[in-house]
Motif scaffolding. Structure first.
Motif, mmCIF file in Angstrom:
data_model
loop_
_atom_site.group_PDB
_atom_site.id
_atom_site.type_symbol
_atom_site.label_atom_id
_atom_site.label_comp_id
_atom_site.label_asym_id
_atom_site.label_seq_id
_atom_site.Cartn_x
_atom_site.Cartn_y
_atom_site.Cartn_z
ATOM 1 N N LYS A 92 5.863 5.147 3.630
ATOM 2 C CA LYS A 92 4.447 5.060 3.540
ATOM 3 C C LYS A 92 4.311 7.069 4.050
ATOM 4 O O LYS A 92 4.728 7.896 4.263
ATOM 5 N N ALA A 93 3.181 7.346 3.109
ATOM 6 C CA ALA A 93 3.119 8.747 2.315
ATOM 7 C C ALA A 93 2.721 9.573 4.282
ATOM 8 O O ALA A 93 3.392 10.673 4.332
ATOM 9 N N SER B 5 1.169 -1.312 0.232
ATOM 10 C CA SER B 5 0.018 -0.251 -0.127
ATOM 11 C C SER B 5 0.758 1.402 0.344
ATOM 12 O O SER B 5 0.146 2.376 -0.850
ATOM 13 N N ALA B 6 2.369 1.205 0.935
ATOM 14 C CA ALA B 6 2.621 2.178 0.608
ATOM 15 C C ALA B 6 2.959 3.586 -0.774
ATOM 16 O O ALA B 6 3.296 2.532 -2.033
ATOM 17 N N ARG B 7 2.801 4.665 -0.498
ATOM 18 C CA ARG B 7 2.220 5.274 -1.998
ATOM 19 C C ARG B 7 3.835 5.636 -2.746
ATOM 20 O O ARG B 7 4.507 6.043 -3.648
ATOM 21 N N ASN B 8 4.836 5.363 -1.798
ATOM 22 C CA ASN B 8 6.166 5.745 -2.573
ATOM 23 C C ASN B 8 7.124 4.295 -2.197
ATOM 24 O O ASN B 8 7.494 3.819 -1.504
ATOM 25 N N GLN B 9 7.794 4.326 -3.687
ATOM 26 C CA GLN B 9 8.139 3.278 -3.961
ATOM 27 C C GLN B 9 9.952 3.047 -4.999
ATOM 28 O O GLN B 9 8.958 3.382 -5.975
#
Lengths: 70, 70, 70, 70, 70, 70
Positions: free
Chosen positions: E60-61, E5-9
Motif C-alpha cells: 500500500k502507498a 487498490s494497492a498502488r505497488n504491485q
C-alpha cells in the motif's frame, strides 16, 4: 547522512533484544517511555542491535492511532 | 476501561490538529518528543480532538522501524 | 472508557489463540466472518486473551485495501 | 483469479466513496459492520469504485490490533 | 481476475521461503532487487508459496517511506 | 550514515510529487517498476523531494503482501 520521511524519529537506547524464530522484539528507552519494535531477525543481525546501543524508533505518521479517555 | 494490544501507548498532550480534505495531522507532545499521527477527519471529529487535550499515541510494535548511526 | 481513532472496530469473540516464539495469532469471530490478528505474545499475556473471550478487532483505515473482481 | 496472502478478506458492498485532495475514504458494508478504507484517489479511479459495487476489504493480520473491555 | 487498490504491485519470482514458528519470510526477486515479505505461515500454506514460483509483492502507498542521502 | 531495519530499500529516482491538502504522493522509478509513496506534505518539504532527485523507497517486511495467480 540518510534522511527519512517518517514524521516520528524517537532517539533512545536499546533496553533489550528478544529473538524469536524469525521475528525479534527490540525495546528502546526514548527517555522514560519504552518503545517496542517487532522486526526481522535479519535486521537485528545486520544492524548488530544489542542492549545499551543508541537507536532511533522510526514510525510513519499514518501508523499512529490516537486514543483518549472519554 | 478498554485495553488494547498495541505495545506502544505514549501518553501526552495534543499540540495541534491540522485538518486536510479527508486526513488530519495530530501532533502530541509525549514529554519532550513530539509524535505526529495522520488520521481521518472523522476520527478527529468523533473524538473531538483539539489542542491542549490529553491524548495517547498508540503504535503497534510491527509498525516500528529501528535506525542506527553506522 | 478509552476511545480510539481507528475507524474499524469490529466486535466479536475469540475463536483461538496460536502462540509462536514471539508472535501470536488471535482469531476473532465478528459475526460470521473471522478476523485474524498477528500480535506480540506480551500483548496476549497482558490482556489475558483466550478462546471464548469477547474482543474487538481494531484496524486503522489506512491499513485497509480494497479488492474487486474485475 | 489472483490470490493474496492477507488473512482478512471481508466481502461486502460499497456504501460510499468520499474523495479528498489525494486520498479517498471508501466504506464497505461487510454484513452489518462497516469497514472504512483510506486509499489513494488513483486506486478509486483505476478500480472504478462506486456506491453499490461489490468489494472486499483486505487487511494483513499484522495490521489488526485487539482490544478488550477490562 | 481480482484487482486490488494497492498502488505497488511488483511482479517477480520467489527466491526463498523461510518458515518460523508463526511467521514466514518470503523473498521475491522483482528484477534485480529483492523484496522481503513477512507473512503468516497459514498464508504460505494456503497459497502454496515456494522457491521458483511467480509472485507479486503488494504494498500500500501509505506503507512506503522515502529516504534520501543528505 | 544512518542504517535502518527495513528489509526493503529500493533505490531510484523521483518521477513526480503530487501534493494534496495534507498528504503527498511521491512516485519513484526503481529501475523499470514505479513505487508510489503516500507521505505527509511536511516530509516532502523537509526532505525537499522533487522530480529527478535520487531517493529510496523504504518498506518494512511486515507491510508486504504476496499475491499469486491461481
Amino acid at each position: 547522512m540518510m534522511k527519512i520521511s517518517a514524521r516520528n524519529q524517537l532517539k533512545g537506547t536499546i533496553v533489550d533484544v528478544v529473538r524469536g524464530a524469525t521475528t525479534s522484539h527490540v525495546r528502546i528507552d526514548i527517555g522514560g517511555a519504552i518503545v517496542t519494535a517487532s522486526i526481522t531477525n535479519e535486521a537485528v543481525d545486520e544492524l548488530k542491535l544489542a542492549k545499551g546501543q543508541k537507536a532511533t524508533a522510526v514510525v510513519k505518521a499514518s501508523d499512529v492511532l490516537v486514543a483518549i479517555d472519554g
